[in-house]
Structure formats: structure tokens, C-alpha cells
Design a protein around this motif. Sequence first.
Motif, PDB file in Angstrom:
ATOM      1  N   LEU A 194      -8.630   0.035  -2.967  1.00 20.03           N
ATOM      2  CA  LEU A 194      -8.415  -1.309  -3.469  1.00 20.03           C
ATOM      3  C   LEU A 194      -9.744  -2.040  -3.601  1.00 20.03           C
ATOM      4  CD1 LEU A 194      -5.467  -0.582  -2.637  1.00 20.03           C
ATOM      5  CD2 LEU A 194      -5.159  -2.990  -2.074  1.00 20.03           C
ATOM      6  N   VAL A 232      -7.257   2.671   1.357  1.00 17.04           N
ATOM      7  CA  VAL A 232      -5.937   2.074   1.500  1.00 17.04           C
ATOM      8  C   VAL A 232      -5.629   1.740   2.965  1.00 17.04           C
ATOM      9  CG1 VAL A 232      -4.723   4.290   1.697  1.00 17.04           C
ATOM     10  CG2 VAL A 232      -3.551   2.293   0.749  1.00 17.04           C
ATOM     11  N   ARG A 261      -4.717  -2.038   4.472  1.00 18.26           N
ATOM     12  CA  ARG A 261      -3.577  -2.389   5.320  1.00 18.26           C
ATOM     13  C   ARG A 261      -3.995  -3.342   6.436  1.00 18.26           C
ATOM     14  NH1 ARG A 261      -2.327   3.379   4.613  1.00 18.26           N
ATOM     15  NH2 ARG A 261      -0.340   3.598   3.499  1.00 18.26           N
ATOM     16  N   CYS A 270       0.827  -1.213   0.000  1.00 14.70           N
ATOM     17  CA  CYS A 270       0.000   0.000   0.000  1.00 14.70           C
ATOM     18  C   CYS A 270       0.855   1.253   0.000  1.00 14.70           C
ATOM     19  CB  CYS A 270      -0.957  -0.018   1.194  1.00 14.70           C
ATOM     20  SG  CYS A 270      -2.252  -1.269   1.075  1.00 14.70           S
TER      21      CYS A 270
END
Length: 529
Positions: free
Chosen positions: A227, A237, A241, A209
Motif C-alpha cells: 500500500l 500489507v 494492518r 487488507c
Amino acid sequence: MRIGIDVGGTNTDAVLMDGDSVLADAKVTTTPDVTDGIVRAVQDLRGRRDFDPAAVTGVMLGTTHFINAIVEARDLAPTAAVRLGLPATQSLPPLVEWPENLVNAIGGHTYMCHGGHEYDGRVISKLVPAELHRIADELTANEVRSVAVTSVFSLVNAEFELEVAEILTERVPGLRVSLSHEVGRTGLLERENATVINAALGELAERICDGMVETLGAIGLHAPLYLSQNDGTLMGVDYARQYPVMTFASGPTNSMRGAAYLSGVDDCAVVDVGGTTTDVGILHRGFPREASTEVSVGGIRTNFRMPDVLSFGIGGGSVVRQSGGEVEVGPDSVGYRLRDEALVFGGKTLTATDLVVAAGRAQIGDPGLVASLDGGLVTAGLSHVTDRITGTVDRMRTSRAPVPVVLVGGGSVLLPEELPVASSVLRPEQFAVANAVGAAIAQISGDVDRIFAIQPGQRDAALDTAKQEATDRALIAGAGPGTVEIVEVEEIPLAYLPGNATRIRVKAVGDLARDASAPSTAAPFRGAR
């Protein structure tokens, strides 16, 4: 404007969209370092339709980074599995039936502790802090950086998982913690497996990321990065993670969502033919039908949400062989080496792309290089492809009635304009980059999958609770207020449990908030950044 990107095994596709319009599209060969392919795809977009990077409001990316790491057992963090349930659940320990290479890749650290709940919220046994302190010391000694915590029936009551996360992170600074009630669904072993996979991918997710944000920034794109999730929606994002496991199978999902958008058909079968594989799935109300059983990932049984998709090794790069009069296509493929190895590009390997060019169905490469192919071989090879795909669509449909079939993916030129099981066959404009379109137009979702002990007259209250929780999760994840709607409600009475136990699944979906410069996460972040 927004940019959608989907990384496949053979090609990386990208589209530039403004509202409902596709302004430009690009298809480049996927590179061993997929980041290079992404940069080339964006640069190709600018070459086709120049745009101001500052006008881009979001970059939506579908990637295979994380599922590839599990399949190949690489780049995984040392991870411990902590299960709360003693004295129950002792017969099958954590990581049972895991492939040996994956157990070795994460270190094989497993612990069983007291805790857990019954389906109705009653405590199985209280937490024992001394057990957790011992585990924390061992994690430090073994340099374990990630931990997956799974409590029996945590979907009913998650308090023990949250308490364990607090204790372990206090004693082991920088420890990453994944909690099963945020990752998987009902089913202890499968939920635990999904949580361990998620925890093992945490460090890789951080690197990927951060690298993506840095790479896009280097080419002038400072818009928020999202994503694709495996239910056809997006996550920010920061959320990625924490939950990299939610990107699994996002490629086929993007293609299906793109197929619905481009064709205008919300209920149909979608056939996505890429360079390496073909994915067949069913759309319901514009979203992929979800798998109703556990899903195997790298040989591990899991039960987090996944699209009900059948994949097999037939694509534009599939190798064609003839033996004893029989013609076989795939499952092996030249993949991203298609432009080097296929006959139409001057290579020496006979591929499915060569067959379709020889048959006159597509203009790819130099048709003269395949003009001498035997007509019987060409016909037999393409018939093999059609029969295999038609049979898979037949397996996926729920009745004998013909279904609309939407063909997408660059390799879909392998298929004719009519199929025996199809009421109609649609190949929409921009079919070759439907996966990137699906990423670009994706929405934000929130979902709930819980067991409720429903008392007489309380069914509506339980449903309202689940719907509100799903709506709240969508809003927290970045959906715009006023755009969220409930798109799926499922009630499953659990006759084998007392007390009118009912499993309720709800999905809420909303449009990406227009003023969201950086989406928040659906749960607080735990662990080091």
C-alpha cells in the motif's frame, strides 16, 4: 513486472510496468465498492496487454478507504485513549476539540494515568499498575477492542508505552494497541490524536487488507500486496494492518512521485487535476515536500507526516454555473457519474469537461453535443480554472522566481500549455495515470523524528544514530540491502528547552528488495489478527 493501482474519487487508474517501461494503462470509473473498480482496472489491463499473473512480482495500491472512514465517521472500532503523564497534562484531556460525531463513533473512552518523561529522558512519574488494571477491566466491560497509548515525550523514551501495551494485552486478550512513538511526531496532543485515529482504523484495516489479498488472488494475482504511504513510499500489507493512518493523502503523493518519474524533473510544482479535486504540491529531490505544521484530518489536529499539498474542488467533473454574468466552476462535482451526467456523454449537467471539449482542447465523448455552448461562457469558465490553479501554485512556491510545473491527472487537459508562474509547463506521456505510475515505482522508506539532548562535541554522533535508525527501519520494512540512502536530514534547535535540545528528522529510502516475497513490518505486531 509490477502493477500500480490508484483509487480516486472519480476514476481508478492502473498501470502494468516492466522495469522502467509502462506496458499498458487503464482508467475505469471508481465504483461505490472500490474493490469492484480495482478488479475492473486489472481486467482492463489484461485486455490491453495480456500478461502472466505469475510474472507479476508486486501489486502497489493507493487507496482512500481509511481517510474516507474518518471523514465520514464510519466503520471505526470502539477505541480508548490512554495518556501517561500525570500529574502533568491534566488541563487538556484526550480527544479535546474532537468533532462530536467522531467521539461518538469510537465511544469516547479516555483515561489519564501516571507516567511520561521529560524531554531529556527523566521520569515525570512512575507507572501505577493498579491504574492500568482498572482500565483493563473497564475496556473488557465496555467491549473496547482498540486502545491508543500516548506517553509524554515517548519519542525520547518509549519504555512506558511498551510496558503499558504489554500489561493491557495480557489482561485483555485480542486487544489492538497503537503506540504514539510509532505513529506521530513531537507535539503531545497532535501525536495522541494521530494514534487514536490509527487505533480506531485497525479493524477496518484488517478487513480491507484481507479483502484486497483475497480479491487479487481470485483473479490470479498472488504477488505481494503493498500500500502507498503518504510520503511517496510503500508499506507491506502487514505494516498497513498496523498503521492504516499512514495511507492518508497517498493519492496526491502517488501523483507527485509519478510526475517526477514521467517528466524526469525532481524539483518542481506538480498540479494533479482529477475528476473531483485539484492537488498542488512541491517536489524536492523527487519526493513531496512535507507539511511543517499540524494537519487537520476530519477536523482533528494531527502531526504525523503528510505531504504539503493544497487541495480544492476543481476537476473534470466540476459543475459549471453562470449567475449574473459570473461563471463558477466547482467545488461540487458529478464525480464518478461523469459518463452519465456530462453533456458530452449525453447527460444534462454542464461540467468542466464539457468546456474543454467545446474549446477544442480535448477529444472526449461527442463534441457535437457541446458545439452550441456560448463561447464567452467557455472562455470564462476555463479562465476561472486557470486563475484558481495558477494562484495556488503561486502560494506554494517559496520564491518569486518562476518554477517548472508538471501537469498530471486526466483533468489536466483543462489547463493551457503556458502558465504565468511557470518557467516551463510539462505534460508527460501517460500524464492521465501518473498516480498509478507513482504507486508502481514507489520505494521503501524509514524515518526518524526525535529530540536529542546533544552534549558538546556529540552532534555527529547524534546524527549518525538517527541515520542508522532510519536506515534500519527501511531495511526492516522491505528495502533491499545496499540500496538505502539518506534523502533528508533536518536539525531544529529547540531554544525553549535547556541542554542543547535538538529535534532531528531523518528519512532513508531504498528500492524494494527483489527477493522479498512478503515484506516484514517495522515494528512487532500487537493484538489480534
